[in-house]
Scaffold this active site. Structure first.
Site, PDB file in Angstrom:
ATOM      1  N   LYS A  53       5.731   4.091   4.441  1.00 43.15           N
ATOM      2  CA  LYS A  53       4.451   3.797   5.096  1.00 43.15           C
ATOM      3  C   LYS A  53       3.975   2.393   4.750  1.00 43.15           C
ATOM      4  CE  LYS A  53       2.840   8.609   5.218  1.00 43.15           C
ATOM      5  NZ  LYS A  53       1.822   9.569   4.729  1.00 43.15           N
ATOM      6  N   CYS A  69       0.433   5.849   0.456  1.00 41.72           N
ATOM      7  CA  CYS A  69       0.370   7.117  -0.284  1.00 41.72           C
ATOM      8  C   CYS A  69       0.908   8.252   0.579  1.00 41.72           C
ATOM      9  CB  CYS A  69      -1.069   7.458  -0.676  1.00 41.72           C
ATOM     10  SG  CYS A  69      -1.846   6.318  -1.829  1.00 41.72           S
ATOM     11  N   ASP A  70       1.415   9.273  -0.091  1.00 44.39           N
ATOM     12  CA  ASP A  70       1.803  10.489   0.614  1.00 44.39           C
ATOM     13  C   ASP A  70       1.680  11.668  -0.340  1.00 44.39           C
ATOM     14  OD1 ASP A  70       3.164  11.463   3.268  1.00 44.39           O
ATOM     15  OD2 ASP A  70       4.129  12.554   1.627  1.00 44.39           O
ATOM     16  N   SER A  71       1.153  12.777   0.163  1.00 46.18           N
ATOM     17  CA  SER A  71       0.920  13.952  -0.681  1.00 46.18           C
ATOM     18  C   SER A  71       1.589  15.189  -0.104  1.00 46.18           C
ATOM     19  CB  SER A  71      -0.577  14.240  -0.805  1.00 46.18           C
ATOM     20  OG  SER A  71      -1.272  13.155  -1.377  1.00 46.18           O
ATOM     21  N   GLY A 106       2.647  10.429  -3.930  1.00 44.44           N
ATOM     22  CA  GLY A 106       3.362   9.179  -4.144  1.00 44.44           C
ATOM     23  C   GLY A 106       2.444   8.003  -3.878  1.00 44.44           C
TER      24      GLY A 106
END
Length: 199
Positions: A53, A69-71, A106
């Site tokens: 991203k 970010c990634d969750s 992340g």
């Protein structure tokens, strides 16, 4: 210092977290196709997605500090992102109620000025309440779970159904503020350097 802080995410929750601590980011939605990334290791998955991203947005802008970010939620060995339907969210909540999950987020910072990048992961334990069937249906029908990794939002109605957390609270919302502060420090910045950015 005049370095633009960019959030490579359309998440209103992440933007609000940053604004709460004095950072008003430029928002660039990456539109990265997450289905392109398939990994069995949860930490590797969220870090790779966050990096993709941030990297996608880095190609659209210059001289900026870009946060991606990634969750996801890991529960009983399964990885859960956003549910695709109400039915899927209901099935998930039947597994989640009275159970414990691990929320992984992340974090990637790309510093274009210094040509550096940092990759980290925030990990928080989440303990879910033992919801009734009626509570699950009502919560899913509210629409909130369909917008969130793990089918819940701790900053919204979902806070009613989380009995406790172990670890960083803001990480469950999608961005660990203490981790971000430390990442900025590792790049030679202070978080207060960005308080006047974009005003």
């Amino acid at each position: 210092m005049n370095l633009t802080f960019v959030l490579a995410s359309a998440s209103p929750a992440r933007r609000k977290l940053l604004q709460t601590v004095g950072i008003d980011p430029l928002v660039y939605q990456s539109n990265f196709d997450e289905s392109l990334i398939q990994k069995d290791n949860t930490m590797d998955l969220v870090q790779t997605l966050a990096h993709c991203k941030a990297e996608t947005v880095a190609h659209q802008i210059s001289d900026a500090l870009i946060l991606g970010c990634d969750s996801v939620l890991e529960l009983d060995g399964e990885i859960y992102g956003k549910p695709n339907s109400k039915e899927e969210a209901i099935v998930r909540w039947h597994k989640m109620r009275g159970n414990q999950g691990t929320l992984y987020t992340g974090h990637v910072l790309i510093d274009q000025r210094q040509q550096q990048r940092l990759i980290r992961c925030g990990i928080t334990q989440v303990y879910f309440a033992d919801l009734s069937d009626d509570e699950i249906i009502a919560y899913v029908n509210s629409g909130e779970p369909l917008k969130c990794a793990g089918s819940f939002a701790i900053e919204g109605k979902g806070s009613l159904f989380v009995e406790k957390i172990e670890g960083c609270h803001s990480n469950v919302i999608g961005l660990s503020l203490p981790l971000l502060r430390n990442m900025l420090k590792d790049l030679g910045y202070q978080v207060i350097d960005f308080w006047k950015t974009n005003k």
